[in-house]
Design an enzyme around this catalytic site. Structure first.
Site, mmCIF file in Angstrom:
data_model
loop_
_atom_site.group_PDB
_atom_site.id
_atom_site.type_symbol
_atom_site.label_atom_id
_atom_site.label_comp_id
_atom_site.label_asym_id
_atom_site.label_seq_id
_atom_site.Cartn_x
_atom_site.Cartn_y
_atom_site.Cartn_z
ATOM 1 N N ARG A 1 -77.506 -10.749 33.239
ATOM 2 C CA ARG A 1 -76.314 -11.424 34.458
ATOM 3 C C ARG A 1 -75.232 -11.791 33.775
ATOM 4 O O ARG A 1 -74.065 -11.730 34.542
ATOM 5 C CB ARG A 1 -76.894 -12.569 35.053
ATOM 6 C CG ARG A 1 -78.861 -12.256 35.446
ATOM 7 C CD ARG A 1 -79.256 -13.021 35.919
ATOM 8 N NE ARG A 1 -79.875 -13.917 35.964
ATOM 9 C CZ ARG A 1 -80.682 -15.071 35.979
ATOM 10 N NH1 ARG A 1 -80.986 -15.063 36.689
ATOM 11 N NH2 ARG A 1 -81.248 -15.641 34.730
ATOM 12 N N ARG B 1 -75.753 -23.490 46.128
ATOM 13 C CA ARG B 1 -76.872 -22.781 45.236
ATOM 14 C C ARG B 1 -76.403 -20.926 44.465
ATOM 15 O O ARG B 1 -75.847 -20.554 45.749
ATOM 16 C CB ARG B 1 -78.380 -22.658 46.273
ATOM 17 C CG ARG B 1 -79.395 -21.607 44.787
ATOM 18 C CD ARG B 1 -80.525 -21.379 44.713
ATOM 19 N NE ARG B 1 -81.490 -20.819 44.106
ATOM 20 C CZ ARG B 1 -81.875 -20.721 42.976
ATOM 21 N NH1 ARG B 1 -81.719 -21.482 41.935
ATOM 22 N NH2 ARG B 1 -82.606 -19.890 42.183
ATOM 23 N N VAL B 2 -76.058 -20.694 43.825
ATOM 24 C CA VAL B 2 -76.029 -19.440 43.275
ATOM 25 C C VAL B 2 -77.415 -18.896 42.559
ATOM 26 O O VAL B 2 -77.747 -18.883 42.206
ATOM 27 C CB VAL B 2 -75.022 -19.614 42.159
ATOM 28 C CG1 VAL B 2 -74.129 -18.086 41.296
ATOM 29 C CG2 VAL B 2 -73.399 -19.855 42.493
ATOM 30 N N HIS B 3 -77.711 -17.641 43.665
ATOM 31 C CA HIS B 3 -79.472 -17.404 43.311
ATOM 32 C C HIS B 3 -78.802 -15.585 43.025
ATOM 33 O O HIS B 3 -78.188 -14.942 43.820
ATOM 34 C CB HIS B 3 -79.648 -17.447 45.142
ATOM 35 C CG HIS B 3 -81.636 -16.709 44.467
ATOM 36 N ND1 HIS B 3 -82.174 -18.082 44.139
ATOM 37 C CD2 HIS B 3 -81.641 -15.414 45.025
ATOM 38 C CE1 HIS B 3 -83.865 -17.131 44.490
ATOM 39 N NE2 HIS B 3 -83.263 -16.055 44.710
ATOM 40 N N ASP B 4 -79.296 -15.450 41.808
ATOM 41 C CA ASP B 4 -80.014 -14.299 41.639
ATOM 42 C C ASP B 4 -80.845 -13.242 42.930
ATOM 43 O O ASP B 4 -81.695 -13.456 42.729
ATOM 44 C CB ASP B 4 -79.690 -13.863 40.271
ATOM 45 C CG ASP B 4 -78.133 -14.059 39.921
ATOM 46 O OD1 ASP B 4 -77.314 -13.835 40.091
ATOM 47 O OD2 ASP B 4 -78.516 -14.943 38.806
ATOM 48 N N GLU B 5 -80.715 -11.871 42.539
ATOM 49 C CA GLU B 5 -82.224 -11.751 43.386
ATOM 50 C C GLU B 5 -82.984 -10.840 43.162
ATOM 51 O O GLU B 5 -82.526 -10.795 41.648
ATOM 52 C CB GLU B 5 -81.142 -9.822 44.236
ATOM 53 C CG GLU B 5 -81.591 -9.364 44.651
ATOM 54 C CD GLU B 5 -81.613 -7.427 44.423
ATOM 55 O OE1 GLU B 5 -81.937 -6.866 46.061
ATOM 56 O OE2 GLU B 5 -80.552 -7.629 44.064
ATOM 57 N N CYS C 1 -88.582 -17.924 42.066
ATOM 58 C CA CYS C 1 -87.149 -17.629 43.240
ATOM 59 C C CYS C 1 -86.858 -17.727 44.123
ATOM 60 O O CYS C 1 -86.634 -18.892 44.470
ATOM 61 C CB CYS C 1 -86.689 -16.126 42.926
ATOM 62 S SG CYS C 1 -86.201 -15.668 41.063
ATOM 63 N N ARG D 1 -82.790 -9.959 36.079
ATOM 64 C CA ARG D 1 -81.452 -10.453 35.604
ATOM 65 C C ARG D 1 -80.785 -9.194 35.129
ATOM 66 O O ARG D 1 -80.337 -8.915 33.724
ATOM 67 C CB ARG D 1 -82.229 -11.282 33.965
ATOM 68 C CG ARG D 1 -83.118 -12.358 34.569
ATOM 69 C CD ARG D 1 -83.197 -12.866 32.841
ATOM 70 N NE ARG D 1 -84.638 -13.441 33.074
ATOM 71 C CZ ARG D 1 -85.736 -13.375 32.444
ATOM 72 N NH1 ARG D 1 -85.393 -12.224 31.059
ATOM 73 N NH2 ARG D 1 -87.197 -13.582 32.338
ATOM 74 N N LYS E 1 -75.290 -20.730 34.016
ATOM 75 C CA LYS E 1 -74.390 -20.526 35.667
ATOM 76 C C LYS E 1 -73.906 -22.113 35.410
ATOM 77 O O LYS E 1 -72.530 -21.757 35.707
ATOM 78 C CB LYS E 1 -75.580 -20.182 36.256
ATOM 79 C CG LYS E 1 -76.033 -19.420 37.121
ATOM 80 C CD LYS E 1 -77.423 -19.477 38.330
ATOM 81 C CE LYS E 1 -77.951 -18.087 38.206
ATOM 82 N NZ LYS E 1 -79.067 -18.008 39.351
ATOM 83 N N ASP F 1 -81.232 -11.153 28.687
ATOM 84 C CA ASP F 1 -80.790 -11.404 30.075
ATOM 85 C C ASP F 1 -79.101 -10.614 29.839
ATOM 86 O O ASP F 1 -79.028 -11.047 29.127
ATOM 87 C CB ASP F 1 -80.735 -12.796 30.489
ATOM 88 C CG ASP F 1 -80.329 -13.243 31.717
ATOM 89 O OD1 ASP F 1 -79.540 -13.015 33.113
ATOM 90 O OD2 ASP F 1 -80.773 -14.660 32.458
#
Length: 449
Positions: free
Chosen positions: A359, A270-274, A288, A319, A386, A357
């Protein structure tokens, strides 16, 4: 002594102000005895950067990244900015108040990585890695000659190992989702992980190319929108590396890191953004935290089945719009006429931030190439941005995994249905048009305080 006689001994206000200014100047000169250097130029006397050849095949050919403005190093700098990402500001504060000596040199003995990662062919491919230093973890191993000569070289990557204790993992063990095997999950229910922290190091020509813009435009935008903090973006076109004052990323590896590039081993990722509000404090307006916990379970389960799991956690709060902007958007969503609907989810963000967004996942795959990833068997993400960024970078994704319905908070339906309508992956129903108006979150009256 009378009050009147006391007052006549005090210097007039202008003399007191002059004395205070003089004292402040003395403090500055004590801390920084050399003259102020606002910027430098390529042909300036004393400017002789350490050779830096991004994309070279070996660290010796590549050379170290040197950004320090230390008096002994300033002429040898080959990078713009400062080490530490956003924390460089706190370092400056520590120096200013006397808590840290401005010429402090770290002792990097015993800090070497706990696990070996790489090198891989991607490390010397300037098309694959442009936003981190692939040799940033190997300062002691490869660049100690420079540090012994007084050149201030700092690591930008660190590799360690740890145990993770999460109530949600205890719950997964009790439900039989994970088992205490003593290898991935300890008898106490703790997860064994290898952790990698990475700070941003941008190769400006590569970053510009990744976004399809000119390097000149990138440099000017970075200069203008950081309040002119880094004039060398303009005056030093010969310096092609920039250490931006932004958050970095953390990699959590479940299982053997050597399995990551091994095509015979399965990889779940998984690539997860804070998202501080959800990830840490459990806010239920988004998916999230549930998605993050689910991905940790699946990564650990993959490792227990003989493969390896990886969670990459990027510091891109809200984002990459920031938490203040995110909360302003929350308020607007809940107060808008017709309520908080999936139909207006992105509109409210655009009204406040001007963009839905920021990101911009174009740089995200770099860390995957640093890890040696060539194939992801299970990608725990619904994000089309992603997915496309990873696949376009040459990494195969075999299966995409969406968040299970029973993990989704009720108030997060607005977010997820809006994202699905905007292109997120799903195997379920895609709401469009008027049906998006029927997907509503709580209103303020239902959030009693």
């Amino acid at each position: 002594m009378t009050i009147s006689s006391m007052s006549t001994t005090q210097p007039p206000p202008e003399e007191r102000d002059e004395a205070a200014v003089h004292e402040q100047l003395q403090q500055v000169q004590t801390l920084y005895p050399s003259r102020v250097v606002l910027t430098t130029y390529p042909s300036q006397l004393g400017i002789d950067p350490v050779s830096l050849n991004w994309g070279a095949k070996t660290p010796a050919e590549r050379g170290p990244v040197v950004a320090s403005r230390n008096q002994d190093t300033i002429g040898k700098r080959n990078a713009i900015g400062a080490g530490g990402g956003s924390y460089c500001i706190y370092r400056a504060l520590a120096v200013a108040i006397g808590a840290l000596a401005p010429n402090h040199r770290p002792d990097f003995r015993l800090t070497e990585p706990t696990h070996k990662i790489g090198p891989f062919g991607t490390w010397s491919d300037p098309e694959k890695i442009v936003s981190l230093d692939p040799w940033g973890h190997a300062i002691v191993e490869h660049f100690s000659d420079y540090t012994e000569q007084g050149v201030d070289v700092r690591p930008t990557i660190a590799i360690t190992k740890a145990h993770m204790k999460l109530a949600e993992i205890d719950d997964a063990v009790s439900k039989g989702i994970l088992k205490r095997d003593g290898n991935i999950v300890t008898e106490n229910g703790e997860l064994k992980v290898v952790k990698v922290a990475s700070e941003p190091v941008w190769y400006l020509p590569g970053v510009a190319k990744r976004f399809g813009i000119s390097e000149a435009v990138l440099r000017r935008a970075l200069f203008e929108d950081t309040g002119g903090m880094y004039p060398e973006l303009i005056t030093r076109p010969d310096l092609q590396v920039f250490l931006p004052p932004i958050g970095g990323l953390t990699v959590y590896i479940f299982g053997n890191p050597e399995y990551i590039p091994d095509p015979t081993k399965r990889l779940t990722m998984r690539v997860h953004d804070e998202c501080n509000g959800s990830d840490v404090f459990g806010s239920d307006i988004c998916t999230c935290k549930p998605y993050l916990i689910y991905s940790i379970e699946e990564c650990a389960r993959e490792a227990q089945n003989g493969g390896v799991g990886v969670v990459v956690y990027f510091r891109k709060e809200g984002r990459a719009l920031g938490e203040v902007t995110k909360y302003l958007v929350y308020n607007a969503r809940k107060r808008q006429e017709g309520g908080d609907t999936a139909a207006n989810y992105f509109k409210r963000t655009e009204f406040v931030a001007g963009v839905k967004d920021m990101r911009f996942q174009a740089l995200m795959p770099d860390i995957l190439h640093w890890l040696g990833v060539t194939r992801i068997d299970r990608f725990i993400s619904m994000s089309n941005m992603k997915y496309e960024a990873i696949v376009d970078s040459g990494i195969e994704i075999v299966e995409r995994v969406e968040i299970p319905e029973d993990r989704m908070p009720a108030d997060a339906k607005v977010e997820i249905e809006a994202k699905v309508a905007d292109g997120y992956f799903t195997t379920g129903v895609v709401h469009t048009g008027d049906s998006l108006d029927t997907v509503k979150g709580r209103n303020w009256d239902e959030i009693a305080h």
